[in-house]
Scaffold this motif. Structure first.
Motif, PDB file in Angstrom:
ATOM      1  N   SER A 154       0.860  -1.184   0.000  1.00 19.02           N
ATOM      2  CA  SER A 154       0.000   0.000   0.000  1.00 19.02           C
ATOM      3  C   SER A 154       0.893   1.229   0.000  1.00 19.02           C
ATOM      4  CB  SER A 154      -0.905   0.008   1.226  1.00 19.02           C
ATOM      5  OG  SER A 154      -1.584   1.235   1.320  1.00 19.02           O
ATOM      6  N   CYS A 155       0.414   2.292  -0.597  1.00 22.07           N
ATOM      7  CA  CYS A 155       1.199   3.526  -0.582  1.00 22.07           C
ATOM      8  C   CYS A 155       0.732   4.445   0.542  1.00 22.07           C
ATOM      9  CB  CYS A 155       1.090   4.245  -1.916  1.00 22.07           C
ATOM     10  SG  CYS A 155      -0.541   4.911  -2.235  1.00 22.07           S
ATOM     11  N   ALA A 156      -0.168   3.936   1.392  1.00 20.27           N
ATOM     12  CA  ALA A 156      -0.787   4.816   2.386  1.00 20.27           C
ATOM     13  C   ALA A 156      -0.190   4.679   3.789  1.00 20.27           C
ATOM     14  CB  ALA A 156      -2.283   4.543   2.438  1.00 20.27           C
ATOM     15  N   GLY A 157       0.772   3.843   3.999  1.00 22.18           N
ATOM     16  CA  GLY A 157       1.362   3.693   5.336  1.00 22.18           C
ATOM     17  C   GLY A 157       0.373   3.110   6.317  1.00 22.18           C
ATOM     18  N   LEU A 158      -0.177   1.943   5.987  1.00 21.85           N
ATOM     19  CA  LEU A 158      -1.207   1.321   6.833  1.00 21.85           C
ATOM     20  C   LEU A 158      -0.570   0.376   7.840  1.00 21.85           C
ATOM     21  CD1 LEU A 158      -3.771   0.378   4.053  1.00 21.85           C
ATOM     22  CD2 LEU A 158      -3.934   2.268   5.663  1.00 21.85           C
ATOM     23  N   PRO A 159      -1.216   0.190   8.991  1.00 16.21           N
ATOM     24  CA  PRO A 159      -0.720  -0.806   9.937  1.00 16.21           C
ATOM     25  C   PRO A 159      -1.178  -2.210   9.529  1.00 16.21           C
ATOM     26  CG  PRO A 159      -2.655   0.278  10.832  1.00 16.21           C
ATOM     27  CD  PRO A 159      -2.363   0.942   9.517  1.00 16.21           C
ATOM     28  N   TYR A 160      -0.448  -3.199   9.994  1.00 17.56           N
ATOM     29  CA  TYR A 160      -0.830  -4.582   9.708  1.00 17.56           C
ATOM     30  C   TYR A 160      -2.051  -4.969  10.528  1.00 17.56           C
ATOM     31  CZ  TYR A 160       3.287  -5.818   6.993  1.00 17.56           C
ATOM     32  OH  TYR A 160       4.233  -5.909   6.006  1.00 17.56           O
ATOM     33  N   LEU A 161      -3.028  -5.562   9.879  1.00 20.45           N
ATOM     34  CA  LEU A 161      -4.192  -6.141  10.564  1.00 20.45           C
ATOM     35  C   LEU A 161      -4.375  -7.542  10.016  1.00 20.45           C
ATOM     36  CD1 LEU A 161      -6.627  -3.076  10.486  1.00 20.45           C
ATOM     37  CD2 LEU A 161      -5.310  -3.896  12.425  1.00 20.45           C
ATOM     38  N   SER A 162      -5.411  -8.214  10.460  1.00 23.47           N
ATOM     39  CA  SER A 162      -5.604  -9.583   9.986  1.00 23.47           C
ATOM     40  C   SER A 162      -7.059  -9.799   9.609  1.00 23.47           C
ATOM     41  CB  SER A 162      -5.203 -10.578  11.069  1.00 23.47           C
ATOM     42  OG  SER A 162      -6.237 -10.670  12.009  1.00 23.47           O
ATOM     43  N   LEU A 163      -7.309 -10.906   8.946  1.00 21.33           N
ATOM     44  CA  LEU A 163      -8.693 -11.301   8.701  1.00 21.33           C
ATOM     45  C   LEU A 163      -9.354 -11.448  10.064  1.00 21.33           C
ATOM     46  CD1 LEU A 163      -8.203 -14.022   5.954  1.00 21.33           C
ATOM     47  CD2 LEU A 163      -8.901 -11.665   5.632  1.00 21.33           C
ATOM     48  N   GLY A 164     -10.500 -10.851  10.233  1.00 21.10           N
ATOM     49  CA  GLY A 164     -11.192 -10.915  11.517  1.00 21.10           C
ATOM     50  C   GLY A 164     -11.088  -9.631  12.317  1.00 21.10           C
ATOM     51  N   SER A 165     -10.094  -8.799  12.025  1.00 16.20           N
ATOM     52  CA  SER A 165     -10.000  -7.513  12.739  1.00 16.20           C
ATOM     53  C   SER A 165     -11.211  -6.658  12.376  1.00 16.20           C
ATOM     54  CB  SER A 165      -8.734  -6.763  12.320  1.00 16.20           C
ATOM     55  OG  SER A 165      -7.597  -7.494  12.644  1.00 16.20           O
ATOM     56  N   MET A 166     -11.648  -5.864  13.342  1.00 12.78           N
ATOM     57  CA  MET A 166     -12.804  -5.011  13.087  1.00 12.78           C
ATOM     58  C   MET A 166     -12.339  -3.608  12.717  1.00 12.78           C
ATOM     59  SD  MET A 166     -15.322  -6.968  13.508  1.00 12.78           S
ATOM     60  CE  MET A 166     -16.850  -6.159  13.893  1.00 12.78           C
ATOM     61  N   LEU A 167     -12.986  -3.048  11.725  1.00 12.27           N
ATOM     62  CA  LEU A 167     -12.657  -1.693  11.274  1.00 12.27           C
ATOM     63  C   LEU A 167     -13.828  -0.764  11.558  1.00 12.27           C
ATOM     64  CD1 LEU A 167     -11.153  -2.453   7.746  1.00 12.27           C
ATOM     65  CD2 LEU A 167      -9.897  -1.789   9.783  1.00 12.27           C
TER      66      LEU A 167
END
Lengths: 279, 316
Positions: free
Chosen positions: B236-249
């Motif tokens: 990603s070019c947006a500097g996102l943190p790592y999350l996983s399948l199942g994380s809530m947004l």
């Protein structure tokens, strides 16, 4: 005096030419993804399919001139290096005018900063240095290098400092070293986290509850890595034992929970009552 | 390592970190909720639409006088053909139809090959490891407006368009974005990170039809490859943190002022390759930071034919 200054610039020139050659070859060779050279001059001035050949051609041209300068006393190589830097100055000027968004590519991908007056100034200084070599006595570069004494050191250091001051790559390299991505954005190895888990107290106190030694699931959220194991609770019912390891620091925090099949956390067995101690 | 389920991961992570398990869904304190209804048209009149939902239920919905429909172009709701698959944005507990998209689909991927036909052109797209290859047709009539937004119309470059599915064939109609100028493997690097990740990240939200029918959820680009069996995640070019399948947004549509809590249910590796901006309400920061299911996109107030909205993302 003038001859001393001119000869003192030879190691500086050779050092920059070799560094430029290595960096260009390295950048072109590790371009695993097509298009990575589209932000580096002078490759960007040619058609896309010629980006890598142009970068390599430039690198091998530099290598050829450097080797020729060191090994022979032909004036062709001195004129060649002077012409190379003079043409580079013109190319950078054109690059700045036509593609102000791209870097000069002088040292491969490290030179990704858009071409500015400093990059132009550097090639002008290098052109002047190499033109000065035309005035040096007719001998091979190698023999001149071996003949350098401490008397040449101030001039060599001065030349190097001028070039360093005109190099935007220094700031780029310093920024890369200084600003480390936060833990949440860094790719981190699962096996390292697993090794840290297995030496933690939480692991040792819950190892007896596990039915298997390999996790059945592992995932990462922000700076936490989770490992889920099948296990049995103290009362003997099947549970998932989940460990969470913080991924930063030498002694990371480790948390653990027992979760039943229904998704409800199971409280850990209370500690045994302490024995009374007589006075 | 076998991947179990996103739902189970969420429960286990909450237990380990001592946090409460948050239920997915819209945040209700922000005006009237929008509902999304999907199904196949059984009957339609100027005032009423009858659809067959994926669960096999027959739904009879009232069409509001101001309702509009889209099927390759703006049409009257009553002109939609019976048998079309529709996504409906509905008000009043999902009983009053406000907007209908019929047979809508989105083609997001990398151009693999382009047919040599003179008029309607067939294009092969690679849509990521989970979504595979897809063949689409660019009708001659739509090629002008698609090509003007996709100047690099050659293999290796990204393509994103909205269109319709008709008789099993996907026809592109509208460009969904201005094509990024780089090849799909040369995504610009994110800006240098500083001390810690911000609690809220702004960017672009898009939708994809690669989700299960009626599924609520999101695809997120920054997942660990080993956790998701997706070899192209983590870009990603947006500097996102790592999350996983199942994380809530916590997904907030900045343009419509609506928020939903959604689980990550898929790998958004293709969305992460787009370093574009959304101009739905002002200019968003660059980078697609989340890709929503059509149902979630509609319930957050997005218009499927616009293709994006400006979003603010937090961890749910």
């Amino acid at each position: 005096m003038l001859t001393t200054i001119v000869i003192a610039q030879l190691p500086v020139l050779v050092l920059l030419l070799v560094a430029g050659t290595v960096a260009k070859i390295w950048t072109a060779a590790r371009e695993s993804e097509p298009g990575a050279l589209s932000k580096l001059g002078p490759a960007v001035l040619v058609a896309e399919r010629w980006h890598t050949p142009a970068m390599l051609c430039c690198a091998f041209g530099e290598l050829f001139l450097t080797v020729g300068l060191l090994m022979t006393d032909y004036s062709f190589f001195r004129w060649g290096i002077t012409a190379f830097f003079a043409v580079s100055t013109y190319v950078l000027w054109e690059l700045r005018r036509r593609r102000p968004d791209v870097g000069c590519g002088c040292f491969g991908e490290v030179s990704a900063t858009p071409v500015g007056l400093r990059s132009l100034g550097r090639t002008v200084v290098l052109t002047a240095m190499s033109a000065g070599m035309l005035q040096a006595p007719g001998a091979t570069g190698w023999s001149m290098l071996t003949g350098i004494t401490w008397a040449h050191a101030p001039a060599a250091i001065g030349g190097l400092l001028v070039l360093l001051a005109l190099s935007p790559e220094i700031e780029e390299a310093a920024a890369r070293l200084r600003y480390r991505a936060p833990c949440e954005q860094r790719p981190l190895d699962t096996s390292t986290a697993l090794n840290r888990l297995r030496v933690s107290k939480a692991w040792q106190s819950h190892e007896s509850l596990l039915s298997g030694t390999e996790p059945i699931d592992s995932w990462r959220e922000l700076c936490w890595r989770f490992f889920a194991y099948p296990g049995l609770s103290h009362s003997g019912e099947p549970v998932d034992v989940v460990f969470a390891i913080y991924l930063s620091g030498r002694h990371p925090a480790v948390r653990v929970a027992l979760v039943g099949i229904d998704g409800q956390p199971i409280k850990a067995k209370p500690l045994p009552d302490s024995l009374p101690v007589s006075a | 390592m076998p991947y179990r389920s996103a739902e189970r991961r969420r429960v286990l992570a909450a237990a380990a970190l001592g946090r409460t398990v948050q239920d997915p869904g819209p945040v209700s304190s922000e005006g009237e909720l929008l509902h999304s209804v999907t199904g196949e048209i059984l009957d339609v009149s100027p005032h009423l639409i009858v659809i067959d939902t994926p669960e096999g239920r027959e739904e009879r919905l009232i069409i509001a006088p101001w309702a509009t429909a889209w099927r390759g172009e703006a049409v009257s709701p009553a002109d939609l053909p019976v048998g079309s698959n529709v996504i409906i944005r509905a008000l009043r507990a999902g009983r009053v139809v406000e907007r209908i998209w019929a047979d809508v689909t989105r083609m997001t991927g990398v151009i693999q090959s382009i047919g040599t036909d003179a008029k309607d052109r067939t294009v092969e797209l690679y849509c990521g490891p989970h979504r595979g290859q897809r063949t689409i047709v660019i009708p001659y009539g739509a090629s002008g407006r698609l090509r003007v937004r996709h100047p690099q119309f050659e293999p290796g470059y990204l393509f994103d368009a909205i269109g319709i599915r008709e008789n099993g064939v996907t026809h592109a109609r509208l460009p969904a974005t201005s094509q990024p100028p780089y090849r799909w493997t040369a995504v610009p690097p994110p800006p240098l990170g500083y001390s810690s990740v911000q609690s809220r990240i702004s960017g672009t939200a898009t939708w994809s039809d690669a989700f299960d029918f009626d599924e609520q959820g999101a695809a997120y680009p920054m997942l660990e490859r080993s956790d998701t069996a997706c070899d192209e995640a983590g870009v990603s070019c947006a500097g996102l943190p790592y999350l996983s399948l199942g994380s809530m947004l916590n997904v907030r549509n900045v343009c419509a002022g609506r928020t939903s809590v959604l689980p990550i249910v898929a790998c958004g590796c293709m969305a992460g390759r787009f370093c574009d901006r959304c101009l739905e309400c002002g200019t968003s920061p660059r980078g697609r930071i989340v890709e929503l299911s059509p149902t979630s996109f509609v319930e957050l107030g997005g218009d499927l034919t616009n293709g994006c909205f400006n979003v603010r993302l937090g961890l749910g």
